[in-house]
Design a protein around this motif. Structure first.
Motif, mmCIF file in Angstrom:
data_model
loop_
_atom_site.group_PDB
_atom_site.id
_atom_site.type_symbol
_atom_site.label_atom_id
_atom_site.label_comp_id
_atom_site.label_asym_id
_atom_site.label_seq_id
_atom_site.Cartn_x
_atom_site.Cartn_y
_atom_site.Cartn_z
ATOM 1 N N TRP A 153 0.844 -1.199 0.000
ATOM 2 C CA TRP A 153 0.000 0.000 0.000
ATOM 3 C C TRP A 153 0.877 1.246 0.000
ATOM 4 C CZ3 TRP A 153 0.524 -3.469 4.076
ATOM 5 C CH2 TRP A 153 1.291 -3.020 5.149
ATOM 6 N N GLU A 154 0.323 2.358 -0.481
ATOM 7 C CA GLU A 154 1.017 3.644 -0.440
ATOM 8 C C GLU A 154 -0.015 4.766 -0.515
ATOM 9 O OE1 GLU A 154 3.981 4.129 -3.460
ATOM 10 O OE2 GLU A 154 5.297 2.573 -2.674
ATOM 11 N N VAL A 155 -0.343 5.379 0.605
ATOM 12 C CA VAL A 155 -1.260 6.514 0.568
ATOM 13 C C VAL A 155 -0.521 7.722 -0.016
ATOM 14 C CG1 VAL A 155 -0.744 7.227 2.962
ATOM 15 C CG2 VAL A 155 -2.873 7.954 1.855
ATOM 16 N N GLU A 156 -1.176 8.429 -0.935
ATOM 17 C CA GLU A 156 -0.533 9.576 -1.581
ATOM 18 C C GLU A 156 -1.543 10.704 -1.785
ATOM 19 O OE1 GLU A 156 2.167 8.855 -4.689
ATOM 20 O OE2 GLU A 156 2.683 6.829 -4.011
ATOM 21 N N LEU A 157 -1.048 11.923 -1.711
ATOM 22 C CA LEU A 157 -1.858 13.089 -2.038
ATOM 23 C C LEU A 157 -1.919 13.220 -3.552
ATOM 24 C CD1 LEU A 157 -3.375 15.705 -1.321
ATOM 25 C CD2 LEU A 157 -1.144 16.845 -1.156
ATOM 26 N N GLY A 158 -3.118 13.115 -4.109
ATOM 27 C CA GLY A 158 -3.295 13.245 -5.542
ATOM 28 C C GLY A 158 -3.583 14.692 -5.912
ATOM 29 N N VAL A 159 -2.784 15.236 -6.826
ATOM 30 C CA VAL A 159 -2.950 16.618 -7.280
ATOM 31 C C VAL A 159 -3.495 16.581 -8.701
ATOM 32 C CG1 VAL A 159 -1.757 18.776 -7.814
ATOM 33 C CG2 VAL A 159 -1.080 17.439 -5.805
ATOM 34 N N VAL A 160 -4.636 17.217 -8.917
ATOM 35 C CA VAL A 160 -5.307 17.204 -10.209
ATOM 36 C C VAL A 160 -5.009 18.505 -10.953
ATOM 37 C CG1 VAL A 160 -7.530 17.075 -11.394
ATOM 38 C CG2 VAL A 160 -7.140 15.720 -9.320
ATOM 39 N N ILE A 161 -4.485 18.378 -12.152
ATOM 40 C CA ILE A 161 -4.183 19.538 -12.983
ATOM 41 C C ILE A 161 -5.483 20.079 -13.604
ATOM 42 C CG2 ILE A 161 -2.945 20.351 -15.030
ATOM 43 C CD1 ILE A 161 -1.140 19.790 -12.628
ATOM 44 N N GLY A 162 -5.651 21.405 -13.583
ATOM 45 C CA GLY A 162 -6.876 22.004 -14.093
ATOM 46 C C GLY A 162 -6.696 22.906 -15.288
ATOM 47 N N LYS A 163 -5.447 23.083 -15.723
ATOM 48 C CA LYS A 163 -5.191 23.973 -16.856
ATOM 49 C C LYS A 163 -3.887 23.547 -17.522
ATOM 50 C CE LYS A 163 -4.229 28.263 -15.831
ATOM 51 N NZ LYS A 163 -4.353 29.702 -15.447
ATOM 52 N N SER A 164 -3.861 23.526 -18.844
ATOM 53 C CA SER A 164 -2.644 23.126 -19.558
ATOM 54 C C SER A 164 -1.486 24.025 -19.173
ATOM 55 C CB SER A 164 -2.866 23.206 -21.074
ATOM 56 O OG SER A 164 -3.786 22.220 -21.497
ATOM 57 N N CYS A 165 -0.320 23.417 -19.049
ATOM 58 C CA CYS A 165 0.850 24.214 -18.683
ATOM 59 C C CYS A 165 2.130 23.565 -19.196
ATOM 60 C CB CYS A 165 0.930 24.409 -17.179
ATOM 61 S SG CYS A 165 0.982 22.892 -16.194
ATOM 62 N N ARG A 166 3.086 24.412 -19.514
ATOM 63 C CA ARG A 166 4.402 23.977 -19.993
ATOM 64 C C ARG A 166 5.428 24.952 -19.448
ATOM 65 N NH1 ARG A 166 8.495 21.364 -21.447
ATOM 66 N NH2 ARG A 166 8.936 20.726 -23.585
ATOM 67 N N ASN A 167 6.527 24.409 -18.912
ATOM 68 C CA ASN A 167 7.617 25.214 -18.370
ATOM 69 C C ASN A 167 7.116 26.202 -17.307
ATOM 70 O OD1 ASN A 167 9.691 24.058 -19.985
ATOM 71 N ND2 ASN A 167 9.004 25.298 -21.712
ATOM 72 N N VAL A 168 6.350 25.678 -16.370
ATOM 73 C CA VAL A 168 5.795 26.492 -15.295
ATOM 74 C C VAL A 168 6.848 26.708 -14.208
ATOM 75 C CG1 VAL A 168 4.039 26.544 -13.481
ATOM 76 C CG2 VAL A 168 3.470 25.688 -15.737
ATOM 77 N N SER A 169 6.856 27.886 -13.639
ATOM 78 C CA SER A 169 7.757 28.154 -12.521
ATOM 79 C C SER A 169 7.169 27.592 -11.236
ATOM 80 C CB SER A 169 7.980 29.656 -12.362
ATOM 81 O OG SER A 169 6.790 30.292 -11.932
ATOM 82 N N VAL A 170 8.031 27.366 -10.256
ATOM 83 C CA VAL A 170 7.564 26.909 -8.951
ATOM 84 C C VAL A 170 6.594 27.926 -8.359
ATOM 85 C CG1 VAL A 170 8.302 26.422 -6.581
ATOM 86 C CG2 VAL A 170 9.605 25.497 -8.503
ATOM 87 N N GLU A 171 6.879 29.201 -8.538
ATOM 88 C CA GLU A 171 6.048 30.257 -7.971
ATOM 89 C C GLU A 171 4.633 30.260 -8.547
ATOM 90 O OE1 GLU A 171 10.167 30.875 -7.272
ATOM 91 O OE2 GLU A 171 9.123 30.650 -9.206
ATOM 92 N N ASP A 172 4.483 29.861 -9.795
ATOM 93 C CA ASP A 172 3.175 29.906 -10.460
ATOM 94 C C ASP A 172 2.469 28.557 -10.497
ATOM 95 O OD1 ASP A 172 3.590 32.595 -10.986
ATOM 96 O OD2 ASP A 172 4.411 32.234 -12.989
ATOM 97 N N ALA A 173 3.087 27.523 -9.954
ATOM 98 C CA ALA A 173 2.586 26.155 -10.165
ATOM 99 C C ALA A 173 1.165 25.946 -9.668
ATOM 100 C CB ALA A 173 3.528 25.157 -9.494
ATOM 101 N N TYR A 174 0.802 26.523 -8.515
ATOM 102 C CA TYR A 174 -0.530 26.278 -7.955
ATOM 103 C C TYR A 174 -1.642 26.867 -8.813
ATOM 104 C CZ TYR A 174 1.040 24.124 -3.619
ATOM 105 O OH TYR A 174 1.562 23.251 -2.700
ATOM 106 N N ASP A 175 -1.312 27.810 -9.676
ATOM 107 C CA ASP A 175 -2.326 28.382 -10.562
ATOM 108 C C ASP A 175 -2.903 27.337 -11.513
ATOM 109 O OD1 ASP A 175 -1.862 30.825 -9.406
ATOM 110 O OD2 ASP A 175 -0.580 31.563 -11.030
ATOM 111 N N TYR A 176 -2.213 26.222 -11.655
ATOM 112 C CA TYR A 176 -2.625 25.190 -12.617
ATOM 113 C C TYR A 176 -3.251 23.974 -11.939
ATOM 114 C CZ TYR A 176 0.040 28.153 -15.688
ATOM 115 O OH TYR A 176 0.483 29.249 -16.390
ATOM 116 N N VAL A 177 -3.473 24.067 -10.639
ATOM 117 C CA VAL A 177 -4.067 22.969 -9.880
ATOM 118 C C VAL A 177 -5.572 23.154 -9.789
ATOM 119 C CG1 VAL A 177 -4.188 21.842 -7.613
ATOM 120 C CG2 VAL A 177 -1.970 22.570 -8.537
ATOM 121 N N ALA A 178 -6.328 22.111 -10.127
ATOM 122 C CA ALA A 178 -7.784 22.134 -9.943
ATOM 123 C C ALA A 178 -8.144 21.766 -8.513
ATOM 124 C CB ALA A 178 -8.463 21.174 -10.917
ATOM 125 N N GLY A 179 -7.514 20.721 -7.994
ATOM 126 C CA GLY A 179 -7.851 20.290 -6.644
ATOM 127 C C GLY A 179 -7.086 19.045 -6.248
#
Length: 312
Positions: A153-179
């Protein structure tokens, strides 16, 4: 207001999959909510599916948020009623387009596995892909292949992408997360290794079997969780706590993983990143899953998924 979007079906099996909005401890049918107050949630159709909403998340997120905020007043007026938990079963929230997994991404987990890591400043996330056909809902069976004796088993936090992105900076990364959602990265440890090839690892074979990706119980929008790196993650087997840690133990955090992956390829709406598992897996304990075992994976502010193991 905290809320989540779920996919469910009536226990009678009629009318196919439906969309539910979870507010507090109750779930409401999306169609019924829209009928009760049709002015809300512009852009949300009565037949809206989470899989479609994720593809255009910026458009749909506000609609779900408006509906969640309206629920208390609609309840007082008697215009809506929560669904009876006995009347429905939860489905997989949606089927990800692709699943990216982070390997050895918690310091303590790496130690329990005997993994020697390079210094963080000399390293980058180690990612693999897991078949999207592995996903299965809460309260379903995980089928143990005949050729494994080390199912884990391996419990993991699943991060769902909500917007297409390429070469995203660490600072802007959360802008592309749906939930976020709960993911259990089931792994056949003995099938992860090969002796018939010079390539010693075969994580596709060890991790991509059907039912090897329990996921759910729903999707919690990004705005409902202010500090995802602080979430507590737990997994029990037959009621015994095996994993209990927070996402703060990640070597490469959520934003760094998004930046890394988007530097290789275009992340698309609906892609799922399984961000790694904390210490407490079966291999580290020398204990593995067997027929009849029940797993419950829980992440704070998201929920729990429960699955049991059956022999093929």
């Amino acid at each position: 207001m905290w809320h989540a979007i779920a996919t469910y079906e009536d226990r009678q099996g009629t009318a196919g999959e439906k969309t539910g909005l979870v507010v507090g401890d109750a779930m409401y049918d999306l169609h019924a909510l829209l009928q009760a107050n049709p002015h809300l949630a512009a852009g949300l159709g009565a037949d809206a599916k989470l899989a479609n909403a994720v593809q255009d998340w910026e458009k749909h997120a506000a609609g779900f948020r408006q509906l969640a905020t309206a629920v208390p007043a609609l309840l007082v007026k008697g215009l809506i009623h929560p669904l009876d938990p006995a009347s429905y079963r939860l489905c997989v929230p949606y089927v990800p387009g692709r699943i990216f997994g982070a390997a050895s991404n918690y310091y303590e987990h790496a130690r329990e596995m005997g993994t020697e890591l390079a210094p963080r400043e000399e390293s980058a996330p180690y990612c693999f892909m897991k078949a999207e056909t592995s996903v299965t809902a809460t309260d379903t069976k995980v089928v143990m292949p005949r050729d494994t004796e080390k199912l884990d088993w391996e419990v993991e936090l699943g991060v769902v992408i909500g917007k297409s992105c390429r070469n995203v900076s660490v600072e802007d990364a959360y802008d592309y997360v749906a939930g976020y959602t709960v993911f259990n990265d089931i792994s056949a440890r003995d099938l992860n290794r090969r002796s018939d090839y010079p390539f010693k690892h075969d994580w596709f074979r060890g991790k991509s079997h059907d039912t090897f990706g329990p996921m759910g119980p729903w999707l919690v929008p990004r705005d409902c969780i202010a500090h995802p790196q602080q979430l507590r993650m737990q997994l029990e087997v037959n009621g015994e706590m095996m994993q209990d840690d927070t996402a703060e133990g990640m070597i490469f955090n959520i934003a760094e993983q998004i930046a890394y992956l988007s530097g290789i390829l275009t992340l698309r709406p609906g892609d799922l990143i399984a961000t790694g598992t904390p210490t407490g897996v079966g291999m580290g304990r020398g204990v593995y899953l067997k027929h009849g075992d029940q797993m419950t994976a829980t992440i704070e502010k998201i929920g729990s998924i429960r699955n049991w193991v059956v022999a093929a």
